[in-house]
Design a protein around this motif. Structure first.
Motif, PDB file in Angstrom:
ATOM      1  N   HIS A   9      39.618  42.922  39.344  1.00  0.00           N
ATOM      2  CA  HIS A   9      39.224  41.916  38.353  1.00  0.00           C
ATOM      3  C   HIS A   9      37.710  41.806  38.330  1.00  0.00           C
ATOM      4  CE1 HIS A   9      39.323  39.602  42.092  1.00  0.00           C
ATOM      5  NE2 HIS A   9      38.584  38.658  41.510  1.00  0.00           N
ATOM      6  N   ASP A  56      42.295  39.364  44.450  1.00  0.00           N
ATOM      7  CA  ASP A  56      42.550  37.923  44.549  1.00  0.00           C
ATOM      8  C   ASP A  56      43.795  37.645  43.728  1.00  0.00           C
ATOM      9  OD1 ASP A  56      40.208  37.454  46.021  1.00  0.00           O
ATOM     10  OD2 ASP A  56      39.027  37.120  44.213  1.00  0.00           O
ATOM     11  N   HIS A  99      45.476  35.863  38.852  1.00  0.00           N
ATOM     12  CA  HIS A  99      44.245  35.231  39.358  1.00  0.00           C
ATOM     13  C   HIS A  99      43.352  34.768  38.201  1.00  0.00           C
ATOM     14  CE1 HIS A  99      40.648  34.654  41.751  1.00  0.00           C
ATOM     15  NE2 HIS A  99      40.051  35.722  41.269  1.00  0.00           N
ATOM     16  N   GLU A 152      33.621  32.926  43.325  1.00  0.00           N
ATOM     17  CA  GLU A 152      34.325  32.076  42.378  1.00  0.00           C
ATOM     18  C   GLU A 152      34.780  30.742  42.949  1.00  0.00           C
ATOM     19  OE1 GLU A 152      35.342  34.913  43.508  1.00  0.00           O
ATOM     20  OE2 GLU A 152      37.477  34.951  43.940  1.00  0.00           O
ATOM     21  N   HIS A 176      34.086  41.663  43.450  1.00  0.00           N
ATOM     22  CA  HIS A 176      35.044  42.763  43.318  1.00  0.00           C
ATOM     23  C   HIS A 176      34.562  43.844  42.351  1.00  0.00           C
ATOM     24  CE1 HIS A 176      38.327  40.621  45.481  1.00  0.00           C
ATOM     25  NE2 HIS A 176      37.581  39.589  45.126  1.00  0.00           N
ATOM     26  N   HIS A 224      35.401  39.409  38.808  1.00  0.00           N
ATOM     27  CA  HIS A 224      34.519  38.566  39.631  1.00  0.00           C
ATOM     28  C   HIS A 224      33.531  39.453  40.377  1.00  0.00           C
ATOM     29  CE1 HIS A 224      37.343  34.837  39.702  1.00  0.00           C
ATOM     30  NE2 HIS A 224      36.317  34.641  38.889  1.00  0.00           N
TER      31      HIS A 224
HETATM   32 ZN   LIG Z   1      38.247  36.603  42.179  1.00  0.00          ZN
END
Ligand SMILES: [Zn+2]
Ligand SMILES: [Zn+2]
Length: 334
Positions: free
Chosen positions: A31, A108, A87, A325, A36, A33
């Motif tokens: 994802h 996540d 997530h 996050e 990551h 964020h």
């Molecule tokens: Zn995340």
């Protein structure tokens, strides 16, 4: 099928990395964020809904292949597919299959359906890589409908007293959940950083409540009783202090416990999170039926100790995940 290297989580049979933190040739991204999805990879693979956010954050010129959930592809004899992690928008668990062995890297994840992203789907596997951001029994989220109602009530009380409600939430994922929760309660104003992410959501065909982007360069006026949503970096800033008669609420899983030093000066706190709570983590581990669990970030030692004691082999892994996050940079690990 998994190696934990300097660069990140590595699949030797497929010669690719998952959410690597150092530059590599081939990165599968769970994802968008920032802990990551990092710059410097030659090639990226992600879920279709993640692509616009990934380009927004890493640059429009990155080389990306985007696939749907449950659409298997083969990378050097490893069968790879992406499955909903629940997530944030486009978040995916990476399923890897090689000679009958299955490993799943979940990135996540959360079990609660937030009404915005595709809900978590358990994937059966032999090895499971799990986060443990909220891997302590004290973290137990209220149902989404109830926490949304609590937020709406707080805003309505403020409105009745002519007070502006400022809600602090991370720009990718959390801010959009707050917007949805407060749709129709008042006029929504968002910081431009949230507006940029919202546009990437709209590019992916996601419908968000209507809102206005707030220009902080002129002293904002006419906001009495309305709703302002800003990212965590603005908490305590002069920008927000310039708004007369306003209350501030922090929206984060950390609000479940007191002791969050920096955030104590807020007027309210709502424990909403894009991560699984304690029961959610246990549910996910049980549902995937893995014989071995690798725990990557959060309350790693507590969560893996609990798993080992309850008969699931678990091991702590050192990674660079888990900073952005959840507003946790100033929070003590209690
Ligand atoms: Zn995340
Ligand atoms: Zn993370």
């Amino acid at each position: 099928m998994l190696e934990f290297r300097r660069e990140g989580i590595y699949c030797p049979q497929g010669n690719f990395y998952i959410d690597p933190w150092l530059p590599v040739d081939y990165a599968i991204i769970t994802h968008a964020h920032s802990d990551h999805a990092r710059v410097g990879m030659k090639k990226y693979l992600c879920q279709k809904l993640t692509e616009p956010i990934l380009r927004l954050r890493l640059g429009s010129d990155i080389q990306v292949q985007a696939i749907e959930y449950n659409q298997p592809i083969t990378i050097n004899n490893v069968k790879v597919s992406l499955h909903p992690a629940g997530h944030i928008l486009g978040s995916a668990q990476v399923r890897m299959e090689y000679k009958g062995r299955i490993a799943v890297a979940s990135g996540d994840y959360k079990i609660q359906d937030d009404g915005l992203c595709t809900p978590f789907e358990p994937v059966r596997c032999h090895e499971f890589i799990s986060e443990s951001t909220f891997g302590l029994p004290v973290y137990n989220w209220l149902p989404v409908s109830q926490i949304n109602a609590n937020m709406a009530n707080w805003v309505q009380d403020n409105k009745a007293n002519g007070i502006t409600s400022i809600l602090i939430g991370y720009a990718l994922g959390k801010a959009q959940r707050i917007m949805k929760a407060l749709e129709g309660v008042g006029d929504l104003y968002v910081h431009y950083a949230i507006d940029r992410v919202n546009r990437a959501f709209t590019d992916s065909g996601i419908q968000l409540p209507s809102y206005q982007t707030l220009d902080f360069s002129n002293k904002p006026k006419g906001l009495e009783g309305e709703i302002i949503i800003v990212p965590p970096s603005l908490f305590g800033s002069n920008m927000l202090k310039g708004i007369p008669r306003a209350y501030t609420a922090i929206c984060s899983g950390w609000m479940q416990v007191r002791g969050a030093r920096r955030w104590r000066s807020a007027d309210a706190g709502f424990a909403i999170s894009d991560h699984a709570d304690w029961q959610g983590l246990l549910t996910a581990v049980k549902a995937c039926e893995a014989e071995k669990v690798y725990v990557t970030h959060g309350f790693k030692s507590e969560f893996s100790r609990y798993l080992n004691e309850s008969g699931v082999e678990a091991e702590e892994i050192t990674t660079a995940f888990g900073s952005e996050e959840e507003l946790d940079e100033t929070l003590p690990k209690e």
